[in-house]
Design an enzyme around this catalytic site. Structure first.
Site, PDB file in Angstrom:
ATOM      1  N   TYR A 147       0.756  -1.102  -0.197  1.00 58.73           N
ATOM      2  CA  TYR A 147      -0.179  -0.056   0.385  1.00 58.73           C
ATOM      3  C   TYR A 147       0.922   1.135   0.024  1.00 58.73           C
ATOM      4  CZ  TYR A 147      -2.999   3.320   1.141  1.00 58.73           C
ATOM      5  OH  TYR A 147      -4.227   4.954   1.658  1.00 58.73           O
ATOM      6  N   HIS A 168      -1.037  17.213  -0.569  1.00 61.61           N
ATOM      7  CA  HIS A 168      -0.932  18.522   0.380  1.00 61.61           C
ATOM      8  C   HIS A 168      -0.158  19.403   0.566  1.00 61.61           C
ATOM      9  CE1 HIS A 168      -2.157  13.465   1.200  1.00 61.61           C
ATOM     10  NE2 HIS A 168      -2.568  14.096   2.560  1.00 61.61           N
TER      11      HIS A 168
END
Length: 166
Positions: free
Chosen positions: A64, A94
């Site tokens: 992941y 971000h």
């Protein structure tokens, strides 16, 4: 304590080793610009963690966020050639926010606490990244962090303190 160039006392740097930091040390860095240093053990742990990430990135096994997408795209395999772009896109997504600026001392406290997290050796970050964050704190460089994150993901925090320096 050592003596500075004018024979004034200079506090020893605060050692960041991945363990909890006393509130007084967080305040000293946030408000008084106390110096920080990563311990040798922290740097070893960070390097070992990074080496593991490099192993996983070179593997065919899906991991992941390393060889897969994020969130709803977690089952999507990312080819090796596209993995650097995946990580770069994550940082960029971000790195923006809106709203008023977060107070400088709050950002500095967050930077120190992020450095403490990196020092645990459980994040996979490069040692150079942790050293750069310590360097920003020691140089008195504080990024502009806005109070509202650009990402609409639940639980998303404002932009990373390493995104933009002032």
């Amino acid at each position: 304590m050592t003596l500075g160039c004018w024979n004034e006392p200079v506090p020893d740097p605060i050692e960041v080793d991945g363990r909890a930091l006393p509130v007084a040390q967080v305040v000293a860095v946030a408000r008084d610009e106390a110096a920080v240093v990563l311990t040798a053990d922290a740097l070893v742990a960070i390097a070992a963690s990074r080496a593991r990430v490099e192993e996983l990135a070179a593997s065919d096994t899906p991991v992941y966020g390393i060889s897969t997408g994020f969130g709803a795209l977690a089952t999507r395999h990312i080819p090796t050639a596209d993995r650097v772009a995946l990580q770069r896109s994550l940082i960029r997504s971000h790195a923006a926010g809106s709203g008023p600026e977060v107070e400088r001392e709050v950002v500095r406290a967050l930077m120190l606490l992020r450095l403490r997290t990196l020092a645990t050796g459980r994040t996979g970050v490069r040692p150079e990244t942790a050293l750069a964050l310590a360097g920003l704190l020691n140089a008195g460089l504080t990024p502009v962090v806005r109070s509202t994150a650009a990402s609409a993901a639940p639980g998303t925090w404002p932009p990373s303190p390493t995104s933009h320096s002032r």
